[in-house]
Design a protein around this motif. Structure first.
Motif, PDB file in Angstrom:
ATOM      1  N   TYR A 265      48.625 -45.505 -47.579  1.00  0.00           N
ATOM      2  CA  TYR A 265      48.699 -44.087 -47.920  1.00  0.00           C
ATOM      3  C   TYR A 265      50.102 -43.530 -47.685  1.00  0.00           C
TER       4      TYR A 265
ATOM      5  N   SER B 291      52.421 -45.476 -55.618  1.00  0.00           N
ATOM      6  CA  SER B 291      51.917 -46.845 -55.629  1.00  0.00           C
ATOM      7  C   SER B 291      52.808 -47.697 -56.525  1.00  0.00           C
TER       8      SER B 291
ATOM      9  N   SER C   4      41.130 -42.308 -51.993  1.00  0.00           N
ATOM     10  CA  SER C   4      41.018 -43.738 -51.694  1.00  0.00           C
ATOM     11  C   SER C   4      42.261 -44.472 -52.174  1.00  0.00           C
ATOM     12  N   SER C   5      42.591 -45.549 -51.471  1.00  0.00           N
ATOM     13  CA  SER C   5      43.693 -46.423 -51.866  1.00  0.00           C
ATOM     14  C   SER C   5      43.168 -47.843 -51.923  1.00  0.00           C
ATOM     15  N   SER C   6      43.366 -48.506 -53.053  1.00  0.00           N
ATOM     16  CA  SER C   6      42.859 -49.874 -53.210  1.00  0.00           C
ATOM     17  C   SER C   6      43.538 -50.842 -52.250  1.00  0.00           C
ATOM     18  N   THR C   7      44.753 -50.498 -51.803  1.00  0.00           N
ATOM     19  CA  THR C   7      45.493 -51.370 -50.887  1.00  0.00           C
ATOM     20  C   THR C   7      45.398 -50.911 -49.439  1.00  0.00           C
TER      21      THR C   7
ATOM     22  N   THR D 149      35.709 -46.609 -43.552  1.00  0.00           N
ATOM     23  CA  THR D 149      36.095 -47.492 -44.659  1.00  0.00           C
ATOM     24  C   THR D 149      37.548 -47.285 -45.076  1.00  0.00           C
TER      25      THR D 149
ATOM     26  N   GLN E 222      38.912 -44.344 -46.127  1.00  0.00           N
ATOM     27  CA  GLN E 222      39.103 -43.236 -47.064  1.00  0.00           C
ATOM     28  C   GLN E 222      39.655 -42.018 -46.331  1.00  0.00           C
TER      29      GLN E 222
END
Length: 205
Positions: free
Chosen positions: A81, A141, A75-78, A121, A123
């Motif tokens: 990727y 990141s 997963s990436s909060s922003t 979502t 992911q």
């Protein structure tokens, strides 16, 4: 061999509310050194403070354990990727198809998933790994690393297995490139006795 800095100056400053002695190298307040093959960045600043180092696209290698169906969920909060690598293999998330993540039953997905995919979502799901095995994931990141400045007026940012030395970074509005930093023949050493800090530098300084 090390040479002692002005202990008297440091001692005097320890008893009054003024900035403590810093330890620059040839006038540079940010410089680099390599000790035992480990790259380091030295920051000379006010004693007993912290320096915020802003790093864009910092490499962050983390270990994950593959799930019961050999899947690795990332997963990436922003939602970004860019630069994603799994076991040193680049993964272009923009080309991945979108599927739901099926349940895993007795080591097999309820619906076949033979290639990497994304969920609705956002992911990223990597498939085909050995269940329970360790998987290396690198998702660069933007990060801020804080360097603690000791009582002698310097702090050190070291490379680690998960966070190598950044190629470029910022301190406040000032930009730096690691390759362009002044190279010192070693790093200072800080010692304290009875609340008095004394700094030592290599004799070649």
């Amino acid at each position: 061999m090390l040479k002692k800095l002005s202990a008297g100056a440091i001692a005097a400053l320890a008893f009054i509310s003024t900035p403590a002695l810093a330890i620059p190298y040839q006038g540079a307040t940010v410089y680099k050194a390599s000790v035992g093959g480990v790259d380091q960045i030295i920051f000379s600043a006010t004693a007993n403070t912290r320096v915020a180092v802003s790093i864009e696209n910092q490499t962050r290698n983390t270990g994950r354990i593959a799930g019961s169906c050999g899947e690795v969920k990332i997963s990436s909060s922003t939602g970004d990727y860019g630069g994603l690598e799994v076991d040193d293999t680049p993964v272009d998330s923009s080309t991945l198809p979108v599927f739901n993540l099926p349940s895993c039953v007795s080591g097999a997905f309820a619906e076949p998933r033979t290639a990497n995919f994304k969920t609705s979502t956002g992911q990223v799901v990597i498939v085909g790994k050995t269940p329970g095995s360790a998987v290396k994931v690198n998702l660069p990141s933007d990060v801020t690393r804080y360097v603690t400045i000791n009582g002698c007026g310097f702090g050190i940012l070291k490379a680690t297995s998960s966070s190598p030395i950044p190629a470029s970074f910022k301190v406040g509005t000032e930009s730096y490139t690691f390759s362009a930093l002044t190279t010192s023949p070693g790093v200072p050493i800080c010692r304290s006795s009875n609340g008095v800090y004394t700094g030592y530098v290599p004799s070649g300084w």
